[in-house]
Structures are given as C-alpha cells and as structure tokens.
Write a protein that holds these residues in place. Structure first.
Motif, mmCIF file in Angstrom:
data_model
loop_
_atom_site.group_PDB
_atom_site.id
_atom_site.type_symbol
_atom_site.label_atom_id
_atom_site.label_comp_id
_atom_site.label_asym_id
_atom_site.label_seq_id
_atom_site.Cartn_x
_atom_site.Cartn_y
_atom_site.Cartn_z
ATOM 1 N N PHE A 88 30.653 31.960 48.727
ATOM 2 C CA PHE A 88 32.022 32.376 48.072
ATOM 3 C C PHE A 88 33.011 32.149 48.958
ATOM 4 O O PHE A 88 34.265 31.838 49.068
ATOM 5 N N ALA A 91 34.117 28.878 48.744
ATOM 6 C CA ALA A 91 35.134 28.782 47.547
ATOM 7 C C ALA A 91 36.505 29.016 47.824
ATOM 8 O O ALA A 91 37.426 28.273 47.425
ATOM 9 N N VAL A 92 36.619 29.860 48.765
ATOM 10 C CA VAL A 92 37.905 30.472 48.981
ATOM 11 C C VAL A 92 38.870 29.431 49.854
ATOM 12 O O VAL A 92 39.869 29.125 49.659
ATOM 13 N N GLN A 95 39.496 26.490 47.763
ATOM 14 C CA GLN A 95 41.034 26.732 46.939
ATOM 15 C C GLN A 95 42.073 26.604 47.440
ATOM 16 O O GLN A 95 43.189 26.080 47.215
ATOM 17 N N LEU A 103 35.308 23.350 44.170
ATOM 18 C CA LEU A 103 35.454 24.873 43.998
ATOM 19 C C LEU A 103 34.221 25.286 42.877
ATOM 20 O O LEU A 103 33.818 26.117 43.320
ATOM 21 N N LEU A 107 31.371 28.132 43.313
ATOM 22 C CA LEU A 107 31.133 29.241 42.828
ATOM 23 C C LEU A 107 29.820 29.162 41.897
ATOM 24 O O LEU A 107 29.198 30.202 41.807
ATOM 25 N N VAL A 144 30.723 38.103 36.122
ATOM 26 C CA VAL A 144 31.657 38.828 36.962
ATOM 27 C C VAL A 144 32.351 37.686 37.803
ATOM 28 O O VAL A 144 33.476 37.449 37.949
ATOM 29 N N VAL A 145 31.414 36.641 38.031
ATOM 30 C CA VAL A 145 32.081 35.487 38.820
ATOM 31 C C VAL A 145 32.979 34.761 38.155
ATOM 32 O O VAL A 145 34.001 34.152 38.444
ATOM 33 N N LEU A 147 34.591 35.564 35.304
ATOM 34 C CA LEU A 147 35.788 36.433 35.079
ATOM 35 C C LEU A 147 36.900 36.578 36.084
ATOM 36 O O LEU A 147 38.065 36.296 36.168
ATOM 37 N N ALA A 148 36.289 37.040 37.561
ATOM 38 C CA ALA A 148 37.208 37.263 38.530
ATOM 39 C C ALA A 148 37.675 35.957 39.028
ATOM 40 O O ALA A 148 38.895 35.864 39.445
ATOM 41 N N LEU A 149 37.103 34.953 39.112
ATOM 42 C CA LEU A 149 37.391 33.951 39.999
ATOM 43 C C LEU A 149 37.376 32.600 38.936
ATOM 44 O O LEU A 149 37.757 31.450 39.467
ATOM 45 N N ARG A 194 40.051 34.080 27.519
ATOM 46 C CA ARG A 194 40.799 34.154 28.647
ATOM 47 C C ARG A 194 41.191 33.023 29.395
ATOM 48 O O ARG A 194 42.421 32.801 30.035
ATOM 49 N N LEU B 5 40.393 42.896 40.945
ATOM 50 C CA LEU B 5 39.435 41.792 40.849
ATOM 51 C C LEU B 5 40.025 40.889 39.839
ATOM 52 O O LEU B 5 39.482 39.828 39.991
ATOM 53 N N PHE B 6 41.081 41.160 38.757
ATOM 54 C CA PHE B 6 41.490 40.197 37.943
ATOM 55 C C PHE B 6 42.893 39.629 38.334
ATOM 56 O O PHE B 6 43.248 38.754 37.948
ATOM 57 N N TYR B 10 43.404 35.182 45.392
ATOM 58 C CA TYR B 10 41.967 34.533 45.194
ATOM 59 C C TYR B 10 41.014 34.974 46.249
ATOM 60 O O TYR B 10 39.786 35.536 45.911
ATOM 61 N N ALA B 11 41.291 35.231 47.616
ATOM 62 C CA ALA B 11 40.384 35.515 48.707
ATOM 63 C C ALA B 11 40.076 36.927 48.598
ATOM 64 O O ALA B 11 38.971 37.347 48.617
ATOM 65 N N ARG B 13 39.672 38.739 45.492
ATOM 66 C CA ARG B 13 38.917 38.540 44.299
ATOM 67 C C ARG B 13 37.405 37.998 44.602
ATOM 68 O O ARG B 13 36.465 38.714 44.345
ATOM 69 N N ALA B 14 37.659 36.950 45.586
ATOM 70 C CA ALA B 14 36.218 36.333 45.981
ATOM 71 C C ALA B 14 35.656 37.472 46.775
ATOM 72 O O ALA B 14 34.170 37.584 46.578
ATOM 73 N N VAL B 17 33.884 40.167 44.589
ATOM 74 C CA VAL B 17 32.697 39.757 43.579
ATOM 75 C C VAL B 17 31.497 39.913 44.906
ATOM 76 O O VAL B 17 30.621 40.159 44.277
ATOM 77 N N ALA B 18 31.675 39.153 45.912
ATOM 78 C CA ALA B 18 30.732 39.271 46.808
ATOM 79 C C ALA B 18 30.395 40.639 47.026
ATOM 80 O O ALA B 18 28.849 40.632 47.147
ATOM 81 N N LEU B 20 30.451 43.178 45.088
ATOM 82 C CA LEU B 20 29.812 43.764 43.879
ATOM 83 C C LEU B 20 28.510 43.497 43.793
ATOM 84 O O LEU B 20 27.599 43.955 43.463
ATOM 85 N N LEU B 21 28.193 41.860 44.022
ATOM 86 C CA LEU B 21 26.900 41.319 43.920
ATOM 87 C C LEU B 21 25.906 41.735 45.013
ATOM 88 O O LEU B 21 24.808 42.203 44.693
#
Lengths: 430, 189
Positions: A88, A91-92, A95, A103, A107, A144-145, A147-149, A194, B5-6, B10-11, B13-14, B17-18, B20-21
């Motif tokens: 992750f 990925a940041v 991006q 990217l 992910l 979740v990945v 949707l959020a990213l 979406r 989260l939405f 970007y950073a 949100r990532a 996500v990390a 939460l997982l």
C-alpha cells in the motif's frame, strides 16, 4: 482506452477503406501507427505489472510455507504485515509520482497479501476453521481496497473470490440457497458503477451466472426436478436479462453500454439450456406446483420486460410474439408426450434460431448472428444423431457425419456471408 | 473515518485501508494468543489422517477421539443437521485424556471440573455424529509432519494434543504430548 475488439474491427475497416481507395496509404499507416501506440502505451506495462504482483503474492506464500523452522512466529507475523503495508505504501508513492501503470499492480499485491496473511496466520496458529469464511473475509478486504482506492484489479479479485466462496459453500458444504452471496455481489456491482468500469460488468455477470446456475442445480436436487426441468427453468431465467439489455439499449440507460454484452450472455444461456433440455433421456415430466409457479412468475416477468421493450421501440410485435412464444414453449415442453419431444422441440428451436438471425440482422446485433447459426447447426446435428445413429454402424455414422459437417459449414458460411452483406445501420454490439 | 475512506487524500485512504485490513488480521492473532495464554488446558487423544496442503506447507490432519460421538450422548435437540452448532462438555478421563460427557445443541451451563467446547456437526449417521472443533490440522515443517504421521500410523506411541479452551468455547492447539510427556510447547509469538 481502446478495446481489443474495437481495434480489430477498425484495423479490418481501414484495410477495406484503403482497398476501395477511400483512404490514402499515408493515412492508413498513420492511423495504424497511432492505434499501435495507444494499445502499447496504455495496457502492456500495467498487465505485466499485475502479473508481477500475482507472482510476488504467490512467492510470498510459498516462501513463508517453506521457512518454518528458520523463523519465529513473531518474525513471520512482522514480515506478513510489513509486506501488506509495503504494497500500500508503494501504491501511494506510485500515485504521487504518476506511475499509474504500476499502481494497480501494487493495489492487487496489497489485496493479495491480505489473503496470503489470512492463510498463513491460520497456519501459524493451527486454525482449521470453515475455509469459505476465509474466502469471504478476503473478498471483503479486496472490496474495501477496490472501493477506497478505486482499484479495478482489486475489484476483479473480489469478484473471483466471491465466486469461489459461494461455489465452495454450495458445492463443498451443500448449502442449497447461499443468499449471503447476493448482498456481497450487489456491493461489488455498486463499486463497478461507482468506478464506471464497463468491463467489470462482464465479471459481475459471469459471477452471478455461476451462482444462479449452481443454485438451480441445488434446488433441482432439493425438489427432485429432472435435468430437463432444471434446464428449462435456467433458459427461462435468461429472458428477463435479455429484455433488460434490450430496454436499456433503446433508452441509452445506466448499464454503461454493457447492454449488448448482457443480451449476448443471456442469449447464450437461453440457447444452450434450451438445447440441452431435449437431451434429458427422461423426456417430459410434468412440473410440480413449486416449479410451475416459479416458471410462470419468470415468464410473467419476461412478458413485462418484452412489453417495456416494445413500448421503448426495441422490439417489434413479431419479435415480442416469438420471444414470449418460446418462453411459453419452455413451460409447455413438459406436457408433450415423451416420444414426440424431439419432433416438436426441434422445429420450434430451429425456428427460434432463424428468428434470431433475422433479429440480429434487422437490429444490427452482429454478435447474435454466429450464436444463432451455431444453435441451428447444433440442432441439425442432434436430429441427425438421434434419428440416424441407431440405423447405421459407427464408422458409417462418422463418415456421413464428417460429410454433413463439411456441407453444413459450407452452407452456413454462405448464409453468414449473405446475412453479413453490408447494409445501412450502426453496429449494435460492443 | 468511514467518510475519509471515500473522499480523503489518497495517502490517507491507503493508510485507513491498511489499518482496517491489519485490524481484521490482528484480531485473529489476538484471539488465538488470548486463548493459548488464558484458556483451560486439556489433552485430547488423536489419530491421524493424510498430511497434505498445497499452499500452506505440510500438516498432519488430526482425528480426535472426541470427533466421533455416539448419538446417545446427545442430551437435547436430537435432530442434528450438518453444519449445526453444538456444545460439547469434556471431563478428564482415567487415562489422562479428556472425554465427552455431554453434547447439546443448547448452550451448556459451566460446571467445576469440566470444559465446554464449541463444535460444528460435520456429518450424522443413525448411531453416530462427527464433529469438528477447528483444531483438526497441525501445521509443521515437512519432516516433522511426516514423522508425526509415521508415529501416528505405527500406533506404537500414544499421541496427545494439548489444547487450550477459552471460556466462550473456542479452542487452540498449544502443544503436543507423546506417551504422556509434553514434547512441544507452542510459543505465543
């Protein structure tokens, strides 16, 4: 972004236009060059990157499995969590530095590492739970990945995982109606909309189709339906989806241009299931009350869809009559005396295939044409096998069958050329 | 956190996500550690079946004596279905291995000198019920798994699995016992 099919079609058209002198050779070369650039520039590194991510996740899994004694539990846990966080983090960075082509791969690796971690933590602590639960948890993580990213690769992974999850529950653990799949699928479909990802709808359709088919088989087992009855219900269930594709296509609706593909999947299901149902050796067996009501309800839904399609101008009276007539046949089939099934079903099926050719031609749904031709040809061969196979010996059967196939291929190609002759009107399918 | 989260950067949100997982995975680890650290220790007699795992290394599949139970021991809810949840009361037997004294589809009341295990019905026959407790695999390096398997198969020595049971009925493997002696203690980390 160019799709492969569009690229192929455009390349073909360019050759034709150049041959007719409408396009100069310089123009042809320039267009083809740009097409090549766009395809090469947009997809290849991303695809290779995704393959790399798959290999990395698999490598991590086998590495951890193979290095038991060398590492303490804590070391293994730290490596597992760090690998997921690193994906992750990468990925940041990608991006931010506009390396978008890698990217998606990172992910996917992050979502993949989540699944690897689930399995390896189970291994570290000797957990032997109900394994579809692990697949469900992995699916949720991938969603979740996605949707959020906004990751298409993670979303594709989620659909693959949810399909395996529902398949495991139904086929390995005999769950007859696996309803929990439906809300998870709906969430996945919502993420597709979406993200406005039309190609993702193929995955969603295949996933739902798999769930539907296995559910039908489970219900058939529960209620003692014959193969013919189950296949007839499956065939009938494809009709509302065909109508949905028609209505939305006419209205330029919210399916993001997926309508022709939806119609293609539905028609493929309809032709296959209604072809196979005649091969049920038990022939027609009267429907029980549950199945009859279910089929009637689906037929009514199809009729409503057909009416809506007719009102929106996507169907003519004749088309509506044929589609609903065929739906009625899928129910009436079970009331025909056993010895007559082939002789009644074959002309109806072949007639439906001929109508489909005309329908595909009239509405310029070119992808339906080969489907209709194949269905027609398959039915001819089936009649031949059923009626002649018992009278001739095996070698003669294959000799005659071979000649018949060649003649049929010749005839069908002639028919295809005749039907595919240039006519006015746009291409309806994508 | 959910709205970020939405819609957040970007950073961020990532990062969410990390987190939460990791939380989902961390909860599983924490749960197992708590059971091994604070659970009641019991020893179960076991027999093996094939070790095999494509992705998760090698393991010995454990077939406990308490996995197969006579239907007469089922105190309530006589009509058990596959995948139904049941509660199993165990008490120490004379040979040191814990034995089933009661099985019920209704929650059992805790009693001194016994533990209650959660189980799922794997299959049912006219006379017997097969249960699973979620501790049927013992993962080990290839050589160790194969060695265990051989010892099991030879039946020359008595093998026991040391299990810790949480108050809410979940179980976790915490060690191995050969001929009454503890030969392996699972570290927490």
């Amino acid at each position: 972004m160019l799709t492969w099919s569009y690229h192929k079609r455009l390349s073909r058209d360019i050759e034709r236009w150049t041959g007719k002198g409408w396009l100069l050779p310089e123009g042809r070369a320039a267009i083809l060059d740009e097409l090549r650039q766009q395809r090469r520039g947009s997809r290849l590194p991303a695809i290779i990157g995704i393959l790399g991510a798959v290999l990395l996740a698999t490598g991590a899994m086998t590495f951890m499995s193979a290095n038991w004694q060398e590492m303490s539990k804590l070391t293994r846990l730290i490596i597992l969590f760090s690998a997921m966080w690193a994906a992750f983090g990468a990925a940041v960075w990608l991006q931010r530095t506009a390396h978008d082509y890698l990217l998606e791969a990172m992910l996917l690796l992050g979502a993949g590492m989540f699944g690897v971690n689930i399995m390896l933590i189970a291994q570290i602590y000797h957990i032997d739970g109900h394994y579809p639960d692990a697949l469900f948890l992995w699916t949720v993580g991938a969603l979740v990945v996605a949707l959020a990213l906004e990751s298409r690769a993670a979303l594709a992974l989620a659909f693959v995982l949810m399909t395996i999850w529902t398949g495991a529950e139904m086929m390995s653990f005999d769950v007859r109606l696996h309803w929990p799949f439906v809300p998870v699928w709906v969430v996945g479909a919502a993420v597709i909309f979406r993200m406005k990802w039309r190609a993702g709808l193929h995955l969603a359709t295949l996933s739902l189709g798999f769930w539907g088919a296995v559910t039908m088989l489970q219900l058939a087992n529960r209620f003692n339906w014959t193969d013919g009855q189950t296949l007839a219900l499956m065939a009938l269930l494809t009709l509302p989806f065909f109508m949905l594709g028609l209505i939305r296509d006419a209205g330029k609706g919210w399916l993001m241009g997926f309508e022709p593909a939806l119609m293609r999947y539905a028609m493929l299901g309809l032709l296959t299931a209604s072809f196979l149902m005649q091969t049920d050796l038990r022939g027609s067996v009267r429907l029980d009350a549950v199945l009859f009501s279910l089929m009637l309800a689906v037929a009514a839904l199809s009729a409503y869809g057909a009416l809506s399609a007719y009102r929106s101008g996507a169907l003519k009276e004749m088309d509506m009559a044929v589609l609903l007539g065929f739906a009625a046949w899928l129910i009436l089939f079970h009331y025909v005396p056993r010895g007559l099934v082939l002789w009644v079903h074959a002309p109806i099926y072949m007639g439906f295939a001929i109508w489909l050719m005309a329908f595909a031609q009239y509405w310029a749904f070119s992808v339906l044409l080969p489907m209709a031709l194949t269905a027609f040809g398959a039915e001819v061969l089936y009649i031949y096998a059923e009626t002649m196979g018992s009278l001739l010996d095996t070698s003669l059967f294959f000799l005659v069958g071979g000649v018949l196939l060649i003649v049929l291929a010749f005839g069908l190609e002639k028919l295809r050329r005749a039907l595919s002759a240039p006519r006015s009107g746009g291409e309806g399918a994508s | 956190m959910i709205s970020r989260l939405f819609s957040g950067p970007y950073a961020l949100r990532a990062f969410i996500v990390a987190v939460l997982l990791s939380a989902a995975l961390g909860w599983t680890v924490w749960d197992q550690v708590q059971i091994i650290r604070h659970g009641t220790e019991i020893v179960l007699k076991t027999r093996p079946v094939d070790p095999r795992s494509l992705f998760r290394g090698h393991y010995a599949r454990l077939n406990y004596d308490i996995s197969r139970i006579a239907r007469t021991k089922i105190s309530s809810g006589g009509k058990l279905k596959r995948r139904a949840r049941v509660f199993v009361r165990l008490k120490p037997g004379e040979d040191g291995f814990w034995q089933v004294t009661e099985v019920s589809s209704a929650r059992l009341t805790p009693a001194e000198g016994s533990v209650i295990l959660n189980a799922t019905v794997r299959s049912v026959s006219r006379k017997q019920v097969w249960l699973r407790y979620g501790i049927e695999r013992y993962f080990a390096p290839k050589q160790k798994a194969l060695g265990l398997e051989k010892k099991f198969r030879d039946r020359k020595i008595e093998v026991g699995v040391i299990v810790r049971v949480a108050k809410y009925g979940a179980a976790a493997i915490s060690g191995l016992q050969l001929e009454g002696k503890k030969v392996y203690d699972e570290p927490l980390f």
